[in-house]
Design a protein around this motif. Sequence first.
Motif, PDB file in Angstrom:
ATOM      1  N   LYS A 271      45.979  29.617  50.384  1.00 58.14           N
ATOM      2  CA  LYS A 271      44.784  30.432  50.798  1.00 58.14           C
ATOM      3  C   LYS A 271      44.992  31.653  50.671  1.00 58.14           C
ATOM      4  CE  LYS A 271      42.250  26.820  54.166  1.00 58.14           C
ATOM      5  NZ  LYS A 271      42.096  26.646  55.477  1.00 58.14           N
ATOM      6  N   ASP A 272      46.306  32.539  50.838  1.00 58.52           N
ATOM      7  CA  ASP A 272      46.216  33.844  50.752  1.00 58.52           C
ATOM      8  C   ASP A 272      47.688  33.664  49.835  1.00 58.52           C
ATOM      9  OD1 ASP A 272      44.165  34.203  52.069  1.00 58.52           O
ATOM     10  OD2 ASP A 272      44.924  33.870  53.976  1.00 58.52           O
ATOM     11  N   PHE A 273      47.491  34.323  49.012  1.00 61.09           N
ATOM     12  CA  PHE A 273      49.455  34.907  48.941  1.00 61.09           C
ATOM     13  C   PHE A 273      50.076  35.577  48.443  1.00 61.09           C
ATOM     14  CE2 PHE A 273      47.433  31.949  44.741  1.00 61.09           C
ATOM     15  CZ  PHE A 273      48.671  31.101  44.765  1.00 61.09           C
ATOM     16  N   ASN A 274      49.377  36.742  49.330  1.00 63.56           N
ATOM     17  CA  ASN A 274      49.570  38.129  50.357  1.00 63.56           C
ATOM     18  C   ASN A 274      50.071  38.845  49.077  1.00 63.56           C
ATOM     19  OD1 ASN A 274      48.704  37.458  52.540  1.00 63.56           O
ATOM     20  ND2 ASN A 274      50.314  35.942  53.141  1.00 63.56           N
ATOM     21  N   THR A 275      50.108  38.818  48.045  1.00 63.53           N
ATOM     22  CA  THR A 275      50.622  40.024  46.916  1.00 63.53           C
ATOM     23  C   THR A 275      49.804  41.497  47.734  1.00 63.53           C
ATOM     24  OG1 THR A 275      49.411  39.666  44.927  1.00 63.53           O
ATOM     25  CG2 THR A 275      51.072  37.788  45.134  1.00 63.53           C
ATOM     26  N   GLY A 276      50.830  42.557  47.150  1.00 58.36           N
ATOM     27  CA  GLY A 276      50.220  43.572  46.693  1.00 58.36           C
ATOM     28  C   GLY A 276      48.922  43.636  46.253  1.00 58.36           C
ATOM     29  N   LEU A 277      48.211  42.804  45.517  1.00 60.21           N
ATOM     30  CA  LEU A 277      47.038  43.410  45.358  1.00 60.21           C
ATOM     31  C   LEU A 277      45.986  43.019  46.259  1.00 60.21           C
ATOM     32  CD1 LEU A 277      47.905  40.911  41.662  1.00 60.21           C
ATOM     33  CD2 LEU A 277      47.168  43.503  42.280  1.00 60.21           C
ATOM     34  N   SER A 278      46.675  41.535  47.418  1.00 62.77           N
ATOM     35  CA  SER A 278      45.876  41.470  48.310  1.00 62.77           C
ATOM     36  C   SER A 278      46.333  42.366  50.189  1.00 62.77           C
ATOM     37  CB  SER A 278      45.516  40.273  48.787  1.00 62.77           C
ATOM     38  OG  SER A 278      46.560  39.424  48.784  1.00 62.77           O
ATOM     39  N   TYR A 327      33.250  31.775  41.897  1.00 64.71           N
ATOM     40  CA  TYR A 327      33.463  32.860  41.800  1.00 64.71           C
ATOM     41  C   TYR A 327      32.793  34.189  42.331  1.00 64.71           C
ATOM     42  CZ  TYR A 327      34.880  29.783  37.954  1.00 64.71           C
ATOM     43  OH  TYR A 327      34.854  28.709  36.618  1.00 64.71           O
ATOM     44  N   THR A 328      33.687  34.400  43.444  1.00 66.40           N
ATOM     45  CA  THR A 328      32.945  35.391  44.113  1.00 66.40           C
ATOM     46  C   THR A 328      34.655  36.896  44.018  1.00 66.40           C
ATOM     47  OG1 THR A 328      34.379  34.657  45.779  1.00 66.40           O
ATOM     48  CG2 THR A 328      32.033  34.374  46.514  1.00 66.40           C
ATOM     49  N   TRP A 329      34.582  37.623  44.022  1.00 67.08           N
ATOM     50  CA  TRP A 329      35.443  39.196  43.913  1.00 67.08           C
ATOM     51  C   TRP A 329      36.440  38.327  44.919  1.00 67.08           C
ATOM     52  CZ3 TRP A 329      38.487  41.849  42.227  1.00 67.08           C
ATOM     53  CH2 TRP A 329      39.138  42.328  42.712  1.00 67.08           C
ATOM     54  N   ASP A 330      36.748  37.586  45.848  1.00 62.78           N
ATOM     55  CA  ASP A 330      37.630  36.870  46.785  1.00 62.78           C
ATOM     56  C   ASP A 330      38.508  35.981  45.534  1.00 62.78           C
ATOM     57  OD1 ASP A 330      37.678  38.983  48.697  1.00 62.78           O
ATOM     58  OD2 ASP A 330      37.018  37.475  50.078  1.00 62.78           O
ATOM     59  N   GLN A 331      37.687  35.230  45.567  1.00 64.58           N
ATOM     60  CA  GLN A 331      38.337  33.754  44.450  1.00 64.58           C
ATOM     61  C   GLN A 331      38.897  34.125  43.505  1.00 64.58           C
ATOM     62  OE1 GLN A 331      38.836  30.721  45.915  1.00 64.58           O
ATOM     63  NE2 GLN A 331      36.112  30.272  46.793  1.00 64.58           N
ATOM     64  N   PHE A 332      38.203  35.255  42.916  1.00 61.92           N
ATOM     65  CA  PHE A 332      39.259  36.005  41.412  1.00 61.92           C
ATOM     66  C   PHE A 332      40.060  36.531  41.716  1.00 61.92           C
ATOM     67  CE2 PHE A 332      39.643  39.649  38.713  1.00 61.92           C
ATOM     68  CZ  PHE A 332      39.563  38.423  36.705  1.00 61.92           C
ATOM     69  N   LEU A 333      40.291  37.398  42.950  1.00 60.60           N
ATOM     70  CA  LEU A 333      41.719  37.710  43.376  1.00 60.60           C
ATOM     71  C   LEU A 333      42.580  36.709  43.121  1.00 60.60           C
ATOM     72  CD1 LEU A 333      42.346  40.289  43.789  1.00 60.60           C
ATOM     73  CD2 LEU A 333      42.238  40.928  45.745  1.00 60.60           C
ATOM     74  N   TRP A 334      42.532  35.614  44.383  1.00 62.18           N
ATOM     75  CA  TRP A 334      43.198  34.452  44.682  1.00 62.18           C
ATOM     76  C   TRP A 334      43.798  33.759  43.349  1.00 62.18           C
ATOM     77  CZ3 TRP A 334      43.241  29.123  43.539  1.00 62.18           C
ATOM     78  CH2 TRP A 334      44.471  28.410  44.042  1.00 62.18           C
ATOM     79  N   ALA A 335      42.817  33.386  42.211  1.00 63.99           N
ATOM     80  CA  ALA A 335      43.013  33.000  41.055  1.00 63.99           C
ATOM     81  C   ALA A 335      44.168  33.928  39.927  1.00 63.99           C
ATOM     82  CB  ALA A 335      41.617  32.932  40.361  1.00 63.99           C
TER      83      ALA A 335
END
Length: 449
Positions: A271-278, A327-335
């Motif tokens: 559910k979360d990748f925890n990369t630097g982007l997030s 297509y929320t910002w959080d979903q976009f960042l996850w993708a």
Amino acid sequence: MHDDFFSFIKRGKVFRIGNVMALCKRKELENDVVMVILPPLTENDPLYTKKKDVLFAKNIDLAFRLHFSDVSCPGKVVEVLEKIIQAARCLNLDETELYFMEDYDDGPFSFRNELESLNLVKSVINRSFLNATDDKMRLQQLLEDATMDKVNLLESNCIEEKMIRICDSGSDMQLLEWGRKHGVKSKLQIAEFNGAGRGAFAVEDINVGEAALEIPQSIVISEQHIYESNMFNIFKDMVGISSETMLLLWSMTERCNPASKFKAYFDTLPKDFNTGLSFGLDALAALEGTLLLEEILQAREHLRKQYDDLCPPLCARFPDIFRPELYTWDQFLWACELWYSNSMKVVFTDGQLRTCLVPIAGFLNHSLWPHILHYGKVDAETGVLKFCTSRPCRRGKQCYLSYGPFSGAHFVNFYGFLPKGDNPYDLIPLGNSFLLYSFLFTKLCFVIM
């Protein structure tokens, strides 16, 4: 006629006995020789000129002569083998290794370079003895054993995570079963590893050159699936949109599609990748004053602009296809994190290089001491993407992949982890930035954990 000048006539030509004996001796010597020839440098290599200069400066040849009779003198054979390996190291140098290499340095230059070089030498030895008779195979065996001893020696410096538990149920096993039904062949099983999350370990001994994993091209997620979706009629009229962006948008809907062909794959994704982007505020605060913080903020700003330009307009114009709740910002960042951290560049059977997601292969963790170095080309005859090992992976051991020659900062930003060990691609800028990078990696160990 005197004996010293004895001759005989054959096919109208006169041969002196002395000449015949010399020819026989020469033939005998030729039969005792095997040539081991490394592949030449090609001008297609972007480092062609630099590597050519290194070979010239070190007076290194790419052709080596061995005598079958030398098998009785193993030390002599190993001496020639060392020269072959030295030449192979020069052929496999990358830009970083070339930059830092000293004139007197003959290697090893890095784990990657050494493993690449030893595999090259092993394959060239095999080709050199293709037509050798059984009595000449002893020399080949001596060379191969000495080469493999060096390959096995590399393992002594490797850092491995401890296995916590085997993932023998749930979505991970469902994905493996889905893969088997679609033609996947695997010598791996999924497990949890301390400090690394999920990874793959060998269920049997995997020797050099053997495939740890074989994935049919038909289940590799690529732009071909865009052409088969209802999104393509919209994408084809959009100027300048890349195949990678189309795939990213497609995956935002596909992960929530209960009828998706790839449901088993999407169900295993975190559910979360925890990369630097997030990274959250605490993690970003810990990076204050570092170059990585600036890189993360710039990347997020770029992605936010891309999201604003794409998703709200598409949701407004085509709400049935681009559902706003998906297509929320959080979903976009996850993708974005999915494709940054899991995608691979693959050459398909049509010769085209594509950015792809490869189900099951994503379980393979990165290491600075990988088992698998090369995996980016689908076999033209079988239509299968093979992940073959460049060093042995013994039963019960985690099987590692190389994600590429990236710095620790890159891994944190786009993969969400910091590789263990001394990364040769952590290039530290000159000046005051040295302290910043030291601070960065000290802090990252805390932030990521």
